[in-house]
Write a protein that holds these residues in place. Structure first.
Motif, PDB file in Angstrom:
ATOM      1  N   UNK A  37       0.705  -1.181  -0.062  1.00 13.91           N
ATOM      2  CA  UNK A  37      -0.142   0.058  -0.088  1.00 13.91           C
ATOM      3  C   UNK A  37       0.956   1.199   0.000  1.00 13.91           C
ATOM      4  N   UNK A  38       0.265   2.160  -0.389  1.00 19.47           N
ATOM      5  CA  UNK A  38       0.739   3.606  -0.623  1.00 19.47           C
ATOM      6  C   UNK A  38      -0.510   4.629  -0.311  1.00 19.47           C
ATOM      7  N   UNK A  39      -0.610   5.287   0.709  1.00 19.92           N
ATOM      8  CA  UNK A  39      -1.521   6.165   0.689  1.00 19.92           C
ATOM      9  C   UNK A  39      -1.158   7.600   0.850  1.00 19.92           C
ATOM     10  N   UNK A  40      -2.103   8.582   0.279  1.00 20.59           N
ATOM     11  CA  UNK A  40      -1.767  10.018   0.315  1.00 20.59           C
ATOM     12  C   UNK A  40      -3.072  10.724   0.589  1.00 20.59           C
ATOM     13  N   UNK A  41      -2.943  11.736   1.488  1.00 25.19           N
ATOM     14  CA  UNK A  41      -4.257  12.544   1.725  1.00 25.19           C
ATOM     15  C   UNK A  41      -4.169  13.655   0.603  1.00 25.19           C
ATOM     16  N   UNK A  42      -5.261  13.860  -0.036  1.00 27.63           N
ATOM     17  CA  UNK A  42      -5.180  14.754  -1.241  1.00 27.63           C
ATOM     18  C   UNK A  42      -6.099  15.978  -0.784  1.00 27.63           C
ATOM     19  N   UNK A  43      -6.743  15.659   0.070  1.00 27.15           N
ATOM     20  CA  UNK A  43      -7.772  16.930   0.635  1.00 27.15           C
ATOM     21  C   UNK A  43      -8.211  16.534   1.905  1.00 27.15           C
ATOM     22  N   UNK A  44      -8.744  17.531   2.701  1.00 29.52           N
ATOM     23  CA  UNK A  44      -9.155  17.139   4.071  1.00 29.52           C
ATOM     24  C   UNK A  44     -10.082  15.818   4.001  1.00 29.52           C
ATOM     25  N   UNK A  45     -10.968  15.534   3.092  1.00 31.41           N
ATOM     26  CA  UNK A  45     -11.711  14.561   3.161  1.00 31.41           C
ATOM     27  C   UNK A  45     -11.440  13.438   2.017  1.00 31.41           C
ATOM     28  N   UNK A  46     -10.392  13.459   1.412  1.00 32.41           N
ATOM     29  CA  UNK A  46      -9.995  12.709   0.461  1.00 32.41           C
ATOM     30  C   UNK A  46      -8.737  12.042   0.264  1.00 32.41           C
ATOM     31  N   UNK A  47      -8.553  10.733  -0.155  1.00 32.76           N
ATOM     32  CA  UNK A  47      -7.187  10.346  -0.125  1.00 32.76           C
ATOM     33  C   UNK A  47      -7.093   9.404  -1.729  1.00 32.76           C
ATOM     34  N   UNK A  48      -5.705   9.403  -1.945  1.00 27.99           N
ATOM     35  CA  UNK A  48      -5.463   8.618  -3.179  1.00 27.99           C
ATOM     36  C   UNK A  48      -4.842   7.331  -2.242  1.00 27.99           C
ATOM     37  N   UNK A  49      -5.305   6.188  -2.852  1.00 32.24           N
ATOM     38  CA  UNK A  49      -4.900   4.884  -2.177  1.00 32.24           C
ATOM     39  C   UNK A  49      -4.219   4.160  -3.377  1.00 32.24           C
ATOM     40  N   UNK A  50      -3.303   3.303  -3.520  1.00 34.82           N
ATOM     41  CA  UNK A  50      -2.902   2.587  -4.336  1.00 34.82           C
ATOM     42  C   UNK A  50      -2.221   1.228  -3.786  1.00 34.82           C
ATOM     43  N   UNK A  51      -2.315   0.291  -4.225  1.00 35.16           N
ATOM     44  CA  UNK A  51      -1.948  -1.140  -3.935  1.00 35.16           C
ATOM     45  C   UNK A  51      -1.287  -2.049  -4.910  1.00 35.16           C
ATOM     46  N   UNK A  52      -0.132  -2.386  -5.031  1.00 38.46           N
ATOM     47  CA  UNK A  52       0.577  -3.304  -5.873  1.00 38.46           C
ATOM     48  C   UNK A  52       0.679  -4.678  -5.163  1.00 38.46           C
ATOM     49  N   UNK A  53       0.306  -5.579  -5.904  1.00 41.52           N
ATOM     50  CA  UNK A  53       0.374  -7.002  -5.521  1.00 41.52           C
ATOM     51  C   UNK A  53       1.345  -7.900  -6.449  1.00 41.52           C
ATOM     52  N   UNK A  54       1.675  -8.901  -5.889  1.00 36.58           N
ATOM     53  CA  UNK A  54       2.630  -9.784  -6.863  1.00 36.58           C
ATOM     54  C   UNK A  54       1.825 -10.467  -7.695  1.00 36.58           C
ATOM     55  N   UNK A  55       2.684 -11.622  -8.462  1.00 43.62           N
ATOM     56  CA  UNK A  55       2.034 -12.594  -9.340  1.00 43.62           C
ATOM     57  C   UNK A  55       0.742 -13.257  -9.060  1.00 43.62           C
ATOM     58  N   UNK A  56       0.725 -13.539  -7.618  1.00 47.13           N
ATOM     59  CA  UNK A  56      -0.156 -14.391  -6.990  1.00 47.13           C
ATOM     60  C   UNK A  56      -1.323 -13.438  -6.535  1.00 47.13           C
ATOM     61  N   UNK A  57      -1.330 -12.106  -6.842  1.00 49.88           N
ATOM     62  CA  UNK A  57      -2.266 -11.359  -6.277  1.00 49.88           C
ATOM     63  C   UNK A  57      -3.346 -10.908  -7.449  1.00 49.88           C
ATOM     64  N   UNK A  58      -4.346 -11.273  -7.383  1.00 47.06           N
ATOM     65  CA  UNK A  58      -5.418 -11.095  -8.598  1.00 47.06           C
ATOM     66  C   UNK A  58      -6.209  -9.582  -8.299  1.00 47.06           C
ATOM     67  N   UNK A  59      -6.851  -9.344  -9.622  1.00 46.34           N
ATOM     68  CA  UNK A  59      -7.592  -8.089  -9.549  1.00 46.34           C
ATOM     69  C   UNK A  59      -8.444  -7.906  -8.509  1.00 46.34           C
TER      70      UNK A  59
END
Length: 151
Positions: A37-59
């Motif tokens: 995970x990587x999270x970043x607050x972009x506004x007082x009520x909003x966040x950008x969340x990203x997650x990167x998984x390996x080969x065994x992590x599906x959509x």
């Protein structure tokens, strides 16, 4: 001799860990090879969340992880509802590994393609549920009670 035994145990552990999907509680770093995970607050009520998984992590698993993380962030900030403003999920080939040998003029070998699945969302926390929402609204408590981190 003892050095080789310790090295063998280390390699075996690394192989066993690589065979599993990226766990939910992983934070993206150098030590996780950019997975997690990587999270970043972009506004007082909003966040950008990203997650990167390996080969065994599906959509589906990456989306579930991001949904849970969004519910956790919104609940912690006091928002009982949230919506996804943007969402993008990709499954990309990132590397190919192989081994081969030759017999006469014939090349024999095998290879594997390493893939990673990533999901990026922008999440907005909501104090109340809109009467006619423009997008799907999620209930923070419902998500936290009904989704688990099990794959």
């Amino acid at each position: 001799m003892k050095h080789y035994r310790n090295l063998s145990i280390g390699v075996l552990l690394a192989v066993m860990l690589a065979a599993c999907a990226t766990p939910y509680d992983t934070q993206k770093s150098f030590w996780t090879f950019g997975k997690g995970f990587e999270t970043m607050q972009i506004a007082p009520d909003s966040w950008q969340i990203s997650f990167v998984g390996n080969t065994n992590t599906d959509r589906a698993l990456t989306r579930k992880y991001v949904m849970l993380k969004a519910a956790e962030l919104c609940q912690k900030a006091g928002y009982p509802y949230f919506s996804f403003n943007n969402e993008q999920t990709n499954r990309d080939s990132v590397a190919q590994y192989g081994a081969a040998t030759t017999t006469g003029d014939i090349l024999w070998g095998s290879s594997t393609i390493d893939k990673e699945t990533s999901t990026v969302v922008e999440v907005t926390g909501l104090k109340s549920k809109p009467s006619s929402p423009a997008s799907r609204i999620y209930n923070t408590d419902y998500i936290l009670q009904h989704l688990s981190t099990e794959s």
